[in-house]
Every structure is written in structure tokens, then in C-alpha cells.
Design a protein around this motif. Sequence first.
Motif, PDB file in Angstrom:
ATOM      1  N   ILE A  40      23.238 -10.980  57.306  1.00  0.00           N
ATOM      2  CA  ILE A  40      22.281 -10.914  56.189  1.00  0.00           C
ATOM      3  C   ILE A  40      22.572 -12.020  55.174  1.00  0.00           C
ATOM      4  N   SER A  41      23.857 -12.245  54.867  1.00  0.00           N
ATOM      5  CA  SER A  41      24.137 -13.284  53.872  1.00  0.00           C
ATOM      6  C   SER A  41      23.794 -14.663  54.424  1.00  0.00           C
ATOM      7  N   VAL A  42      23.947 -14.828  55.737  1.00  0.00           N
ATOM      8  CA  VAL A  42      23.532 -16.085  56.363  1.00  0.00           C
ATOM      9  C   VAL A  42      22.015 -16.252  56.235  1.00  0.00           C
ATOM     10  N   LEU A  43      21.288 -15.161  56.466  1.00  0.00           N
ATOM     11  CA  LEU A  43      19.827 -15.232  56.349  1.00  0.00           C
ATOM     12  C   LEU A  43      19.413 -15.491  54.900  1.00  0.00           C
ATOM     13  N   GLN A  44      20.184 -14.945  53.959  1.00  0.00           N
ATOM     14  CA  GLN A  44      19.886 -15.211  52.544  1.00  0.00           C
ATOM     15  C   GLN A  44      20.068 -16.687  52.236  1.00  0.00           C
ATOM     16  N   TYR A  45      21.113 -17.270  52.821  1.00  0.00           N
ATOM     17  CA  TYR A  45      21.341 -18.698  52.608  1.00  0.00           C
ATOM     18  C   TYR A  45      20.168 -19.503  53.157  1.00  0.00           C
ATOM     19  N   ILE A  46      19.729 -19.107  54.357  1.00  0.00           N
ATOM     20  CA  ILE A  46      18.613 -19.846  54.977  1.00  0.00           C
ATOM     21  C   ILE A  46      17.339 -19.682  54.136  1.00  0.00           C
ATOM     22  N   ALA A  47      17.138 -18.488  53.591  1.00  0.00           N
ATOM     23  CA  ALA A  47      15.948 -18.255  52.769  1.00  0.00           C
ATOM     24  C   ALA A  47      15.971 -19.159  51.536  1.00  0.00           C
ATOM     25  N   ALA A  48      17.174 -19.366  51.007  1.00  0.00           N
ATOM     26  CA  ALA A  48      17.285 -20.208  49.809  1.00  0.00           C
ATOM     27  C   ALA A  48      17.237 -21.692  50.158  1.00  0.00           C
ATOM     28  N   ASN A  49      17.607 -22.021  51.399  1.00  0.00           N
ATOM     29  CA  ASN A  49      17.623 -23.427  51.834  1.00  0.00           C
ATOM     30  C   ASN A  49      16.868 -23.578  53.145  1.00  0.00           C
ATOM     31  N   PRO A  50      15.548 -23.451  53.108  1.00  0.00           N
ATOM     32  CA  PRO A  50      14.800 -23.444  54.375  1.00  0.00           C
ATOM     33  C   PRO A  50      14.624 -24.847  54.961  1.00  0.00           C
ATOM     34  N   VAL A  51      15.736 -25.405  55.390  1.00  0.00           N
ATOM     35  CA  VAL A  51      15.711 -26.723  56.018  1.00  0.00           C
ATOM     36  C   VAL A  51      16.463 -26.611  57.335  1.00  0.00           C
ATOM     37  N   THR A  52      15.868 -27.103  58.425  1.00  0.00           N
ATOM     38  CA  THR A  52      16.534 -26.963  59.721  1.00  0.00           C
ATOM     39  C   THR A  52      17.734 -27.900  59.804  1.00  0.00           C
ATOM     40  N   ALA A  53      18.547 -27.693  60.840  1.00  0.00           N
ATOM     41  CA  ALA A  53      19.729 -28.533  61.042  1.00  0.00           C
ATOM     42  C   ALA A  53      19.330 -29.981  61.249  1.00  0.00           C
ATOM     43  N   GLN A  54      18.086 -30.205  61.691  1.00  0.00           N
ATOM     44  CA  GLN A  54      17.604 -31.563  61.909  1.00  0.00           C
ATOM     45  C   GLN A  54      17.026 -32.166  60.622  1.00  0.00           C
ATOM     46  N   GLY A  55      17.112 -31.416  59.520  1.00  0.00           N
ATOM     47  CA  GLY A  55      16.630 -31.930  58.244  1.00  0.00           C
ATOM     48  C   GLY A  55      15.154 -31.688  57.976  1.00  0.00           C
ATOM     49  N   GLN A  56      14.474 -30.944  58.842  1.00  0.00           N
ATOM     50  CA  GLN A  56      13.054 -30.659  58.638  1.00  0.00           C
ATOM     51  C   GLN A  56      12.880 -29.476  57.689  1.00  0.00           C
ATOM     52  N   PRO A  57      12.094 -29.611  56.639  1.00  0.00           N
ATOM     53  CA  PRO A  57      11.807 -28.434  55.808  1.00  0.00           C
ATOM     54  C   PRO A  57      10.981 -27.433  56.614  1.00  0.00           C
ATOM     55  N   THR A  58      11.255 -26.154  56.423  1.00  0.00           N
ATOM     56  CA  THR A  58      10.512 -25.131  57.156  1.00  0.00           C
ATOM     57  C   THR A  58      10.293 -23.931  56.235  1.00  0.00           C
ATOM     58  N   THR A  59       9.649 -22.894  56.751  1.00  0.00           N
ATOM     59  CA  THR A  59       9.448 -21.695  55.936  1.00  0.00           C
ATOM     60  C   THR A  59      10.711 -20.836  55.988  1.00  0.00           C
ATOM     61  N   PRO A  60      10.962 -20.036  54.963  1.00  0.00           N
ATOM     62  CA  PRO A  60      12.132 -19.148  55.013  1.00  0.00           C
ATOM     63  C   PRO A  60      11.991 -18.155  56.167  1.00  0.00           C
ATOM     64  N   VAL A  61      13.102 -17.832  56.783  1.00  0.00           N
ATOM     65  CA  VAL A  61      13.093 -16.854  57.879  1.00  0.00           C
ATOM     66  C   VAL A  61      12.923 -15.449  57.295  1.00  0.00           C
ATOM     67  N   VAL A  62      12.029 -14.683  57.900  1.00  0.00           N
ATOM     68  CA  VAL A  62      11.774 -13.321  57.431  1.00  0.00           C
ATOM     69  C   VAL A  62      12.604 -12.327  58.242  1.00  0.00           C
ATOM     70  N   TRP A  63      13.199 -11.374  57.537  1.00  0.00           N
ATOM     71  CA  TRP A  63      13.905 -10.295  58.244  1.00  0.00           C
ATOM     72  C   TRP A  63      13.730  -9.022  57.453  1.00  0.00           C
ATOM     73  N   ASP A  64      14.199  -7.933  58.021  1.00  0.00           N
ATOM     74  CA  ASP A  64      14.043  -6.630  57.394  1.00  0.00           C
ATOM     75  C   ASP A  64      15.425  -6.051  57.165  1.00  0.00           C
ATOM     76  N   SER A  65      15.616  -5.388  56.044  1.00  0.00           N
ATOM     77  CA  SER A  65      16.885  -4.688  55.847  1.00  0.00           C
ATOM     78  C   SER A  65      16.713  -3.679  54.727  1.00  0.00           C
ATOM     79  N   GLY A  66      17.662  -2.760  54.638  1.00  0.00           N
ATOM     80  CA  GLY A  66      17.547  -1.748  53.604  1.00  0.00           C
ATOM     81  C   GLY A  66      18.911  -1.435  53.022  1.00  0.00           C
ATOM     82  N   CYS A  67      19.626  -0.564  53.704  1.00  0.00           N
ATOM     83  CA  CYS A  67      20.852  -0.001  53.143  1.00  0.00           C
ATOM     84  C   CYS A  67      21.993  -0.991  53.053  1.00  0.00           C
TER      85      CYS A  67
END
Lengths: 273, 321
Positions: A49-76
Motif C-alpha cells: 500500500i505504501s508503495v502504491l501511495q508513492y506511485i499515486a504521488a509520483n505517477p511517472v513510469t520507470a521509463q520516465g513517461q508521465p501516467t495516471t495514478p494507479v487505482v487500488w482498493d483498501s480499507g482497514c
Amino acid sequence: MTTAPSAANRAPAQTGRSILVRVLRCDGPGKPSRWEEFKVPVEKSANVISVLQYIAANPVTAQGQPTTPVVWDSGCLEEVCGACTMVINGKVRQSCSCLIDEYAPREGDVMTLEPMSKFPVIRDLWVDRSRMFHNLKRVKAWVPIDGTHNLGAGPREAPGNQEQRYVMSTCMACGCCLEACPQFTLEGDEKKWDEAFLGAHAINQARLFNAHETGKALARERLDQLAGPGGVNDCGNAQNCVKVCPKKIPLTESIAAMGRAVTVHGIKRFFGL
Amino acid sequence: MAPGFTGRFVSPNVPPQPGSRRSGRRKGLIVETSTSPKAAPSFFERNHLLLRRLHSLSGIVPIGVFLIAHLTTNSSLAWGKFGLRGQYPELGVQEGGVAYFQKEVTWISTQIPHLLLIEITLWGAILFHSVLGFMYARTGRSNTSSYGYGANWRYRLQRVSGYIGILFIFYHVATLRWGWTFLVPGGTKWDHHFSASTLASALRGGDNFTAAGVVVSAFYLIGITLLVFHFANGLWTAAITWGLTITAQAQRRWVYVCFALGAGLMAMGWSALIAAVMLNPAQARQVELKMQSKAGEAAAAITAPAASAKAGDPNRPSGQE
Ligand code: SF4
Ligand code: SF4
Ligand code: FES
């Protein structure tokens, strides 16, 4: 890439490392999927989850392409709601309890994240598990206490019975048992849900409520459902469900117990009892 | 069934009230409820439980029971010498196996009443079991690459062994029982008066090994192995299906029993095959002829001379050499 953490794998993870996260992305229902890679710096005790949070804050691929934030679901975020379930390195599990140090302890290690394959994808890692709820309704996984008047106190529950039921009741409907089950397949057509396989979680819930002193009132209806198409007979005994259940629910015992109940029920029904 | 809940998953612990708001339609989320009337349930849907359980049962009775009897008889090619109890003391282990096997086959083909009826029942059961098994197997998708657990591999093998096993059974019965000799390399027709020798040459592709015969023998090895596995594993899952073994410990104990049974049957199946393949058909034929002339003498001694003519045709087997 490690498929699963093991005790031997628990060598101290490198600090200050970056890992490569491969995510199977999808823009919406029915849209095509594609892989994207992200380079993510990992802090101590990071989880998926914290990795996904990082990606959401920095939505840039490893190749340097800007992209949309990755969507995921979580609760507890403590492995009790099941919302964050996804396929990590090829196996299904909760992502909130998935520690990066165990899966990718070295610089440049790769992790793959995919949505569950047995449910329709809503977007990226977020799936629609409505069918699980539908299947709980098929087996009437509840205690019937609705009425127009006070029903009074319920019957007494023996402590042994309570104890046996407790572990069954810890199911969080995460879907792991269905994702790993070879007999449970993706069914996009809702009209076919009533005949398709119920899955281990619903069979277990039927056993739970059939063992409940008040829930018993609906036992026959539950057994009718379990005896019919998509019921307990559709299980192929691959026993993956019990291996992947994060709550360690004895699902295969529930399946066998319901098999026995359905056998007896079927014989009774045959003789019109 | 109430119309499907269409929103995101809420929680299994909150019971949905039939007919209440919560089982209605939710806005903005994927699946829409359909209220279109359902088609009348098919024959398979109406008799789902009965068919499933008959499918399970038919694998044990009659098919599994027959398999045990069949492998016991056939493995006598390997151990028959020790079952003769002093009869034909001059015969070696191989020849003794031939003699015992021939006795068994003669008994089966002359003494069992309504043999054809029994066979037809068996073929019917196999057809039923395989057609339904095929239909059921189509509902699953193996995933051993992601979840390589033992039981999951057995799940997959159970299906693969069913597919290959039914092809093997068909070949086996068609060639050796129905006499479809065009499928036998060398064209040997199995004959119950010359049971071991014609079996050996059907497996070898003639009196001596041919390349095609090696293929046939290898197919037998694969077929026997897969079918024995299919039976032993099916016996294990049947106990869960019927609810005989419930706890994990009971299921484990039953694994041991099924494994032991499977290992025993495997040993019988393999020894039967090895004994048949190692057999020299010409030599086996001598033993069979000797038995027939003995049986002929005995019959002639007891009854009218006409009986000796009935004791088979001692001159030549109907197989082609
Ligand atoms: S039974 Fe286990 S794996 Fe299945 S939904 Fe419940 S908690 Fe998840
Ligand atoms: S035991 Fe049955 S429910 Fe569990 S994974 Fe296997 S087929 Fe699915
Ligand atoms: S967020 Fe609830 S289980 Fe992971």
C-alpha cells in the motif's frame, strides 16, 4: 523475483534501495490491460500500500513517461477487511500486510501487482466482488430474525459449538479462496451467477449458519442451494482455497461437512422426508 | 432469488434483508440487475445432485471394482506359477503364468453367467462416467503454474488422466475385445483360447517386437498408470464429496489408504504389462495348446467323445503370425 516470502528469505533487507514494481493496469471495465513499471524507493517496513501511495504521488513510469495514478482498493490496512486483495508475484493475498522487505529485499528487485482475475476489473487493481455477495445471498448466509413482533431470547448456544463456529465466522470475504480455485472462473454475465460455482467462502458460510441455533431455521434452503448447480458438488477438491485463506479457515473441512449434509439431505429428499 | 445486489461489496456480516433497499440497484456502479425471466432448468440442472453422485459412485461401482478384478486377473501372468499349487509342475515361472492366466480367462469366458450383460453394464457405466466427467472437467481451469500445491496437481492430473485414460480404454477394448484388428500392429486378433500368446503378440506388434509394438506397449504403460491414479485419487475425493472424511486429519489418513491401494494396483498393472510384453508368443502358444489337449483328454475321459471336439480348436490360434 520471489514468489512468496519464506523464513530463509528474511535476510536483512538493504536500506535506501529502490525496487521495480510492475503493475497490470486497466483503464476501465472491458478496456485492454497493459503492464507499466515504476521505480520506487523503499523505506523501512514499507508495504504494497505504501508503495502504491508513492506511485499515486509520483505517477511517472520507470521509463520516465508521465501516467495516471494507479487505482487500488483498501480499507482497514490490517488484514481484516479484505478490500486490498490482489495478485502479488503471481499469488493472491492482501496487499496491506505484504511487506516489501520480504518480497524484494535487494536493490532492483522486481514485484508484480495484478488485479484478481476472477472478478471484473473496475480499474487497475480495483475489482468488483459483487458476485461474492450474491453468492452469500444464494446460501442465505444470515440469521433470520426479522419479524413484526419480539421473538424473545434466542436458543442457547453450547460453548463447543460457538468455538467451532468462531473460526468460520472470521471470513472477511476477501476472495483469495476464489481467486486460487480452479473451479471458480470469471463470470461477467450476472444472469449466470445463480448456476455458477458458489466458491469455498459461501459454502463455509452456509456451514456456519447451519450450525447456528437460530440460523438453522434456513438449513434446508441452504442445502437445496448447495445441492444444486454451482453448489458444493462443483468443487473439484484441488484444496487451493484452504492454502491461501489468510484467516486459516478450514475451508476443505467445511466443504466435506457440507458434502455430507447434502448427501443426507439428498437421500431424505429422494424418500420425500 | 432476490435481484442481485449491484453495488460494491459491503460486508458479509450485515445480513441483507430480502426486498429491502440494500438489495436494490445502486447508482454509478458497474453491474446492473437483470430481472429477465430465467429459462426453465435443464435436465442436468434438475438432476444435478443425482447425476453428480452417480458420477462419483459409478467410478467405484462398477468401474473401480472391475478395475481391481481385472488387474488381479491380468497380473496372474506374473505370479500365476505360484497360484497353480503344484498343477503343471514342469512349467517355469513364465509358462506357469501363461497356464494360470489361461485358466482364469477360460473360467471367465465360460463360467460367468450373462457375461455380455455384465460387459454392457460396464461399458455403459464407463460411457456415463466419461461423458459427465468431461462435462464437469470443462467447468474448471487448472492453475498449477501459480498454485503448485500437491492437491492442485492431483486435481489437474485427475482431469488429464481422465482424457487420456478414456482413449486408452477405448483402444484396449476395441482391439482386444471387439476385434478391431486394423488398429493392432501385426493384426493379431485376441482369442480367449490363446489368451496370453495373442495378448503378447498384440502388444509386441507380432511375435517379435516391432517399432509400432513398442508404441502400443508404451501406450499401455501410460494408460494403466493414469487410470490407476485416476481411481485411487477419485476414491480419495469421493470420500470428501460424500462427506465421509471431514477433518483434515481424516482426509490425510484416507490419502494413505488410497495411496496404498493405488500402489498395490499399480504394482499389479505394471507386472501384468511387463509379464505380457516379455512373453514369447510362440512359447506361450505351446503351453496353451498343451492345456487344451489335456482339457480335451479329461473331457473325453469323462463324457462322450463328442465333448472333445468342444474343447477348442487345438490346431491353430486364430491370430495371424
Ligand atoms: S474464506 Fe478465507 S480466503 Fe475465502 S473469502 Fe473468507 S477469508 Fe477470504
Ligand atoms: S477445494 Fe474446491 S473450493 Fe477449494 S479451491 Fe479446490 S475446487 Fe475450489
Ligand atoms: S486493507 Fe483491509 S485487508 Fe488490506
